[in-house]
Design a protein around this motif. Sequence first.
Motif, PDB file in Angstrom:
ATOM      1  N   UNK A  29       0.903  -1.122   0.207  1.00 37.07           N
ATOM      2  CA  UNK A  29       0.004  -0.174  -0.025  1.00 37.07           C
ATOM      3  C   UNK A  29       1.046   1.127  -0.017  1.00 37.07           C
ATOM      4  N   UNK A  30       1.004   1.998  -0.999  1.00 41.48           N
ATOM      5  CA  UNK A  30       1.763   3.233  -1.155  1.00 41.48           C
ATOM      6  C   UNK A  30       0.805   4.592  -0.900  1.00 41.48           C
ATOM      7  N   UNK A  41      -3.597   9.781  -5.508  1.00 39.24           N
ATOM      8  CA  UNK A  41      -3.283   9.089  -6.820  1.00 39.24           C
ATOM      9  C   UNK A  41      -2.903   7.765  -6.526  1.00 39.24           C
ATOM     10  N   UNK A  42      -3.505   6.801  -7.137  1.00 42.70           N
ATOM     11  CA  UNK A  42      -3.208   5.430  -6.388  1.00 42.70           C
ATOM     12  C   UNK A  42      -2.671   4.580  -7.692  1.00 42.70           C
ATOM     13  N   UNK A 150      -8.799   7.591 -13.684  1.00 44.92           N
ATOM     14  CA  UNK A 150      -7.835   8.154 -14.724  1.00 44.92           C
ATOM     15  C   UNK A 150      -6.390   8.409 -14.262  1.00 44.92           C
ATOM     16  N   UNK A 151      -5.499   7.594 -14.937  1.00 41.85           N
ATOM     17  CA  UNK A 151      -4.188   7.882 -14.375  1.00 41.85           C
ATOM     18  C   UNK A 151      -4.233   8.043 -12.852  1.00 41.85           C
ATOM     19  N   UNK A 152      -4.958   7.214 -11.994  1.00 44.10           N
ATOM     20  CA  UNK A 152      -4.861   7.038 -10.728  1.00 44.10           C
ATOM     21  C   UNK A 152      -5.686   7.998  -9.929  1.00 44.10           C
ATOM     22  N   UNK A 153      -6.275   8.796 -10.772  1.00 45.02           N
ATOM     23  CA  UNK A 153      -7.218   9.722  -9.790  1.00 45.02           C
ATOM     24  C   UNK A 153      -8.777   9.418 -10.017  1.00 45.02           C
ATOM     25  N   UNK A 210      -1.979   4.958 -11.725  1.00 44.14           N
ATOM     26  CA  UNK A 210      -1.133   6.407 -11.919  1.00 44.14           C
ATOM     27  C   UNK A 210       0.100   5.778 -12.965  1.00 44.14           C
ATOM     28  N   UNK A 211       0.155   4.632 -13.027  1.00 44.60           N
ATOM     29  CA  UNK A 211       1.294   3.934 -14.018  1.00 44.60           C
ATOM     30  C   UNK A 211       0.466   3.614 -15.465  1.00 44.60           C
TER      31      UNK A 211
END
Length: 248
Positions: A29-30, A41-42, A150-153, A210-211
């Motif tokens: 979990x970051x 942002x996940x 979308x891109x982690x958001x 996010x990746x």
Amino acid sequence: MANSRFRPINFLPLVFCFLIVPLTESSSDTNSVYSPCSDAKIQRKDGFSFGIAFAGYSEFLPNSSSNSPQLSPCDRRLSLSSANSQVAVFRPKVDEISLLTINTSNFFPDSYGGYMVAFAGRKYAARSRPTFVANSSHIVTSFTLVLEFKKGTLQNLYWKRFGCALCSGNGAFVCINNQYCAIRTSSCKNRGGNIDCSLGIQLSFSGTDKHDSVFNSWYEVKNLRQYSLFGLYSNLRDSLTSQFNKFF
């Protein structure tokens, strides 16, 4: 300077909640953001915090006007903390199919307006449309919620409706507006009946992290509904709440 329209809301103790997937391990979990009213942002396997607010339909609109835009429960203009409302907070693992259970033995949604909104975030203030849960006559106990990123958001939250096919022919259920399989409140355990009317929310994810890794759990849920295993999976809610009730 902080946006004066947003502030942490007071989360009220609600009910016991179950996750049927393993809790997020700290090593994977970051995401260090735990408030559902803050932005995160996940990536896959992170924990992600979001809330579900219970209140009347008009409580989610400024000035209680049906013509007003819907606001996030985190927005201070709604004043949910001083209204007749309750809030539950969850932190599932990202891109895992989860079953969230809200025990209704001491909580009944129609006492708090009968609608619920899922929400998270500050800048985007993502929130679902209010969805019907209960009134004095009926309660809906099964829901599917999709979190779109979308891109982690987080961009949006959707309540998915599948009609009444799954409860067709079952005398314990009533079809409301060809959208909801509902139970008569008089049949619930805390209303004199013998049916466990705990809420079950099947949670899944869509979009990208996010990746730019693509989330698969919503695709898996759609496929799962095509097979009888979906019914078995859904029945885990009843098994979990039954085991929980034995301890109290």
